[in-house]
Write a protein that holds these residues in place. Structure first.
Motif, short mmCIF file in Angstrom:
data_model
loop_
_atom_site.label_atom_id
_atom_site.label_comp_id
_atom_site.label_asym_id
_atom_site.label_seq_id
_atom_site.Cartn_x
_atom_site.Cartn_y
_atom_site.Cartn_z
N ALA A 1 3.14 2.69 -6.34
CA ALA A 1 1.85 3.33 -6.09
C ALA A 1 0.70 2.53 -6.68
CB ALA A 1 1.86 4.74 -6.68
N THR A 2 0.88 2.02 -7.90
CA THR A 2 -0.18 1.26 -8.54
C THR A 2 -0.46 -0.03 -7.77
OG1 THR A 2 0.44 2.16 -10.71
CG2 THR A 2 -0.93 0.18 -10.69
N ALA A 3 0.61 -0.71 -7.36
CA ALA A 3 0.45 -1.96 -6.61
C ALA A 3 -0.25 -1.70 -5.27
CB ALA A 3 1.81 -2.61 -6.39
N VAL A 4 0.19 -0.69 -4.55
CA VAL A 4 -0.40 -0.37 -3.24
C VAL A 4 -1.86 0.06 -3.41
CG1 VAL A 4 -0.28 1.19 -1.26
CG2 VAL A 4 1.81 0.19 -2.20
N ALA A 5 -2.14 0.86 -4.44
CA ALA A 5 -3.51 1.32 -4.67
C ALA A 5 -4.42 0.15 -5.03
CB ALA A 5 -3.53 2.36 -5.78
N LEU A 6 -3.94 -0.78 -5.84
CA LEU A 6 -4.75 -1.94 -6.22
C LEU A 6 -5.03 -2.83 -5.01
CD1 LEU A 6 -3.16 -2.90 -9.66
CD2 LEU A 6 -5.47 -2.04 -9.27
N ILE A 7 -4.05 -2.95 -4.13
CA ILE A 7 -4.25 -3.74 -2.91
C ILE A 7 -5.36 -3.12 -2.06
CG2 ILE A 7 -3.21 -4.32 -0.68
CD1 ILE A 7 -0.56 -4.75 -2.21
N GLN A 8 -5.33 -1.79 -1.93
CA GLN A 8 -6.38 -1.13 -1.15
C GLN A 8 -7.73 -1.21 -1.86
OE1 GLN A 8 -5.08 2.54 1.18
NE2 GLN A 8 -3.70 2.63 -0.57
N TYR A 9 -7.70 -1.09 -3.17
CA TYR A 9 -8.94 -1.12 -3.95
C TYR A 9 -9.60 -2.49 -3.86
CZ TYR A 9 -12.04 -0.51 -7.99
OH TYR A 9 -13.13 -0.43 -8.82
N ALA A 10 -8.79 -3.55 -3.88
CA ALA A 10 -9.32 -4.91 -3.80
C ALA A 10 -9.73 -5.29 -2.39
CB ALA A 10 -8.27 -5.89 -4.32
N ARG A 11 -9.33 -4.46 -1.40
CA ARG A 11 -9.70 -4.68 0.00
C ARG A 11 -9.27 -6.06 0.52
NH1 ARG A 11 -12.80 -0.42 1.34
NH2 ARG A 11 -13.88 0.68 -0.36
N VAL A 12 -8.04 -6.45 0.16
CA VAL A 12 -7.47 -7.68 0.72
C VAL A 12 -7.09 -7.39 2.16
CG1 VAL A 12 -5.66 -9.42 0.48
CG2 VAL A 12 -6.59 -8.29 -1.56
N PRO A 13 -7.69 -8.06 3.15
CA PRO A 13 -7.57 -7.65 4.56
C PRO A 13 -6.15 -7.39 5.06
CG PRO A 13 -9.18 -9.39 4.33
CD PRO A 13 -8.55 -9.23 2.98
N VAL A 14 -5.28 -8.39 5.07
CA VAL A 14 -3.95 -8.23 5.65
C VAL A 14 -3.10 -7.30 4.80
CG1 VAL A 14 -1.83 -9.41 6.34
CG2 VAL A 14 -4.04 -10.50 6.74
N LEU A 15 -3.11 -7.51 3.51
CA LEU A 15 -2.30 -6.67 2.62
C LEU A 15 -2.75 -5.21 2.67
CD1 LEU A 15 -1.89 -8.95 -0.52
CD2 LEU A 15 -0.25 -8.53 1.31
N ARG A 16 -4.04 -5.01 2.82
CA ARG A 16 -4.54 -3.64 2.89
C ARG A 16 -4.01 -2.93 4.13
NH1 ARG A 16 -10.75 -1.49 3.67
NH2 ARG A 16 -10.41 0.62 2.88
#
Length: 224
Positions: free
Chosen positions: A39-54
């Motif tokens: 959850a923390t990893a997925v939330a950080l990816i969304q928070y950082a707004r990395v296009p493909v990973l998001r």
């Protein structure tokens, strides 16, 4: 209550409780710990707004939240062997419960991260912190305090969801109850008994949740 029924309930209580302590609670806690990492990893990816990973993170959340947990268990345990992947019941339960809870908790963590004022990030950058330092020292501690109550609710829900692992032959306490029912042909009293044990576990966790919330509130007042 009939004396024979009372004896059955007394005799079955430890036979249900022990699997609860040995399998149900460890299964829930281990799965929840892994889910928090996801959850923390997925939330950080969304928070950082990395296009493909998001987009991948959103797809993961969409699929997991949009399909029943029981179906997910069946897909992994009974479906993957078609592709030569065979997992034992307990690892399957840990894997599926972790992935499922991780998807729900990721949304909780994302909302908690976004609740931290942007000014605090900018202040961290102004004193020379890197992005990782800002996240570790400023954002994540505050986000975790905000997310604590809903994450605690996820843990309580996960303890109850472990009962679904009985469908893939994990020897947790609901499975133990089903085996006793199949031998004794007594249904309602035994199912009520296991329900009472689930209620006991949930009550203890709820009490611990409230204790944790009070401590976090006290810490917030001290810092304020």
């Amino acid at each position: 209550m009939d004396s024979s029924l009372a004896e059955l309930l007394i005799d079955s209580f430890p036979k249900i409780l022990i699997p609860g302590l040995v399998y149900t609670l460890p299964l829930a806690f281990v799965s929840f710990a892994i889910a928090l990492v996801i959850a923390t990893a997925v939330a950080l990816i969304q928070y950082a707004r990395v296009p493909v990973l998001r987009q991948l993170a959103r797809f993961y959340i969409w699929v997991v939240r949009g399909t029943p947990l029981l179906v997910q268990l069946y897909v992994v345990f009974f479906g993957l062997p078609d592709f030569g992947i065979v997992l034992d019941p307990l690892p399957t339960a840990v894997l599926v419960l972790s992935i499922n809870t991780g998807a729900y908790s990721a949304e909780t963590m994302r909302a908690a991260l976004e609740s931290v004022p942007v000014g605090q990030l900018e202040a961290g950058y102004c004193v020379g912190m890197s992005y990782l330092q800002v996240m570790r020292r400023i954002v994540l501690p505050q986000a975790l305090r905000t997310a604590f109550p809903p994450l605690s609710n996820e843990l309580i829900a996960l303890v109850k969801d472990t009962s679904l692992a009985a469908n893939i032959m994990v020897a947790e306490m609901f499975r133990a109850t089903q085996e006793i029912v199949s031998r004794e042909w007594v249904t309602m009293p035994l199912y009520l008994e296991v329900a009472a044990i689930y209620l006991l576990f949930s009550t203890v966790l709820t009490w611990l949740q409230r204790l944790g919330e009070r401590k976090l509130a006290a810490q917030g007042m001290e810092r304020g």
